[in-house]
Design a protein around this motif. Sequence first.
Motif, PDB file in Angstrom:
ATOM      1  N   GLY A   1      41.684 140.770  27.717  1.00  0.00           N
ATOM      2  CA  GLY A   1      42.991 141.165  28.206  1.00  0.00           C
ATOM      3  C   GLY A   1      43.015 141.172  29.725  1.00  0.00           C
ATOM      4  N   SER A   2      44.072 141.755  30.276  1.00  0.00           N
ATOM      5  CA  SER A   2      44.241 141.786  31.726  1.00  0.00           C
ATOM      6  C   SER A   2      44.777 143.153  32.139  1.00  0.00           C
ATOM      7  CB  SER A   2      45.201 140.684  32.194  1.00  0.00           C
ATOM      8  OG  SER A   2      46.467 140.831  31.574  1.00  0.00           O
ATOM      9  N   ILE A   3      44.348 143.588  33.328  1.00  0.00           N
ATOM     10  CA  ILE A   3      44.782 144.854  33.917  1.00  0.00           C
ATOM     11  C   ILE A   3      45.271 144.568  35.327  1.00  0.00           C
ATOM     12  CG2 ILE A   3      44.110 147.181  34.606  1.00  0.00           C
ATOM     13  CD1 ILE A   3      41.938 147.127  32.522  1.00  0.00           C
ATOM     14  N   ILE A   4      46.464 145.050  35.635  1.00  0.00           N
ATOM     15  CA  ILE A   4      47.052 144.907  36.968  1.00  0.00           C
ATOM     16  C   ILE A   4      47.050 146.278  37.617  1.00  0.00           C
ATOM     17  CG2 ILE A   4      49.034 144.125  38.295  1.00  0.00           C
ATOM     18  CD1 ILE A   4      49.855 142.527  35.770  1.00  0.00           C
ATOM     19  N   GLN A   5      46.253 146.426  38.662  1.00  0.00           N
ATOM     20  CA  GLN A   5      46.149 147.698  39.366  1.00  0.00           C
ATOM     21  C   GLN A   5      47.030 147.686  40.595  1.00  0.00           C
ATOM     22  OE1 GLN A   5      42.318 148.556  41.051  1.00  0.00           O
ATOM     23  NE2 GLN A   5      42.805 150.700  41.465  1.00  0.00           N
ATOM     24  N   LEU A   6      47.937 148.649  40.677  1.00  0.00           N
ATOM     25  CA  LEU A   6      48.774 148.836  41.860  1.00  0.00           C
ATOM     26  C   LEU A   6      48.139 149.896  42.745  1.00  0.00           C
ATOM     27  CD1 LEU A   6      52.242 148.893  40.071  1.00  0.00           C
ATOM     28  CD2 LEU A   6      51.122 146.952  41.140  1.00  0.00           C
ATOM     29  N   TYR A   7      48.035 149.599  44.029  1.00  0.00           N
ATOM     30  CA  TYR A   7      47.317 150.500  44.922  1.00  0.00           C
ATOM     31  C   TYR A   7      48.139 150.745  46.177  1.00  0.00           C
ATOM     32  CZ  TYR A   7      46.193 146.242  47.529  1.00  0.00           C
ATOM     33  OH  TYR A   7      46.276 145.073  48.248  1.00  0.00           O
ATOM     34  N   PRO A   8      48.072 151.951  46.744  1.00  0.00           N
ATOM     35  CA  PRO A   8      48.677 152.216  48.051  1.00  0.00           C
ATOM     36  C   PRO A   8      47.661 151.964  49.155  1.00  0.00           C
ATOM     37  CG  PRO A   8      47.987 154.267  47.056  1.00  0.00           C
ATOM     38  CD  PRO A   8      47.596 153.170  46.078  1.00  0.00           C
ATOM     39  N   GLY A   9      48.157 151.691  50.348  1.00  0.00           N
ATOM     40  CA  GLY A   9      47.257 151.517  51.475  1.00  0.00           C
ATOM     41  C   GLY A   9      46.765 150.090  51.620  1.00  0.00           C
ATOM     42  N   ASP A  10      45.584 149.970  52.252  1.00  0.00           N
ATOM     43  CA  ASP A  10      45.048 148.654  52.577  1.00  0.00           C
ATOM     44  C   ASP A  10      44.376 147.974  51.394  1.00  0.00           C
ATOM     45  OD1 ASP A  10      45.911 149.038  55.159  1.00  0.00           O
ATOM     46  OD2 ASP A  10      44.013 149.929  55.811  1.00  0.00           O
ATOM     47  N   GLY A  11      43.784 148.731  50.487  1.00  0.00           N
ATOM     48  CA  GLY A  11      43.070 148.120  49.370  1.00  0.00           C
ATOM     49  C   GLY A  11      42.797 149.125  48.277  1.00  0.00           C
ATOM     50  N   PRO A  12      42.453 148.658  47.069  1.00  0.00           N
ATOM     51  CA  PRO A  12      42.183 149.579  45.960  1.00  0.00           C
ATOM     52  C   PRO A  12      40.855 150.301  46.141  1.00  0.00           C
ATOM     53  CG  PRO A  12      41.752 147.325  45.284  1.00  0.00           C
ATOM     54  CD  PRO A  12      42.327 147.244  46.666  1.00  0.00           C
ATOM     55  N   VAL A  13      40.797 151.539  45.681  1.00  0.00           N
ATOM     56  CA  VAL A  13      39.584 152.354  45.714  1.00  0.00           C
ATOM     57  C   VAL A  13      38.975 152.340  44.316  1.00  0.00           C
ATOM     58  CG1 VAL A  13      38.612 154.623  46.198  1.00  0.00           C
ATOM     59  CG2 VAL A  13      40.556 153.794  47.533  1.00  0.00           C
ATOM     60  N   ARG A  14      37.767 151.800  44.197  1.00  0.00           N
ATOM     61  CA  ARG A  14      37.113 151.646  42.889  1.00  0.00           C
ATOM     62  C   ARG A  14      35.701 152.200  42.925  1.00  0.00           C
ATOM     63  NH1 ARG A  14      39.011 145.339  42.040  1.00  0.00           N
ATOM     64  NH2 ARG A  14      41.253 145.763  41.784  1.00  0.00           N
ATOM     65  N   ALA A  15      35.536 153.367  43.538  1.00  0.00           N
ATOM     66  CA  ALA A  15      34.206 153.968  43.627  1.00  0.00           C
ATOM     67  C   ALA A  15      33.704 154.389  42.254  1.00  0.00           C
ATOM     68  CB  ALA A  15      34.247 155.165  44.577  1.00  0.00           C
ATOM     69  N   ALA A  16      34.577 155.007  41.451  1.00  0.00           N
ATOM     70  CA  ALA A  16      34.162 155.419  40.116  1.00  0.00           C
ATOM     71  C   ALA A  16      34.018 154.229  39.175  1.00  0.00           C
ATOM     72  CB  ALA A  16      35.168 156.420  39.536  1.00  0.00           C
ATOM     73  N   THR A  17      34.804 153.177  39.386  1.00  0.00           N
ATOM     74  CA  THR A  17      34.689 151.995  38.534  1.00  0.00           C
ATOM     75  C   THR A  17      33.338 151.318  38.707  1.00  0.00           C
ATOM     76  OG1 THR A  17      37.077 151.693  38.808  1.00  0.00           O
ATOM     77  CG2 THR A  17      35.855 149.865  37.865  1.00  0.00           C
TER      78      THR A  17
END
Length: 314
Positions: A43-59
């Motif tokens: 499947g596919s996931i579209i992540q919407l993020y605020p600011g300059d870039g997505p934060v994926r530390a926990a991912t």
Amino acid sequence: MRYDTLAQMLTLGNIRAGNKMIVMETCSGLVLGAMMERMGGFGSIIQLYPGDGPVRAATACFGFPKSFLSGLHEFPLNKVNSLLDGTFSAEMLSSEPKDSTLVEESNGEHEEKHIPEQADEDSMAEAPESNPEEQRTMESVPQDPGNKEPKEKGNKRDYIQEKQRRQEEQRKRHLEAAALLGERNADGLIVASRFHPTPLLLSLLDFVAPSRPFVVYCQYKEPLLECYTKLRERGGVINLRLSETWLRNYQVLPDRSHPKLLMSGGGGYLLSGFTVVSDSLRTDPSLKSCASTLDSHHTEEPAAKKQKCVGSGS
């Protein structure tokens, strides 16, 4: 966010393999990682993020293989309104032209050259009086800045090229995510952010297909109550439910099983529901095809067959 709250979000959002999901979260990628783990790379996931870039530390802590990242897309939140209005273009993604980066880097070179000179003058002025032998040894050591300049220029050039390459890759990813959002046939929506949920949900519901679930998480119930009221006034949703997550641990021992006296009382609140096609949304030209297919089912119903009356011969 507690683990039972996260489990309820995944269940109410119908997260499964093969879905096309939209997620807006500011939990350092925890909700995103849970969705990727539940979908299993399909499947596919579209992540919407605020600011300059997505934060994926926990991912990153999940340790997903590269095959899981192929279906992960990202899109900036400040470009959603332009995508809804139909004014979105590829030129809007390039906030900084490539020439400006070169000018900035060249200016940085001149500034860096002046800064060490000023630092050397300050250090010479502030330095205490030293022995004449030490001064002779310092003067005897030749300084050859000509050898360092080519290396610094080469490093700057490599840095500029790497930065431009990353910007081009990010631009391609944004265009792919915009194409997926433009289809407006997502299978679900998950919102768990520190922002007010009402404007987020009202704008992102337009990208979700009819008869699909959506879940909104908030630590407080007052924003969700306002969101609940706005959704009832807007229409296009059914089965709205505002619930509070509740968790209590049990002690299980021989002849001593009982619920524990202490429990967590701050699990947050969830607003869930399903999207439908309302009469006001049927006037949208993007949804006329859906309305025409629904009407065609009524017009194509076969007529009732007439039974033959066989007369008995006399």
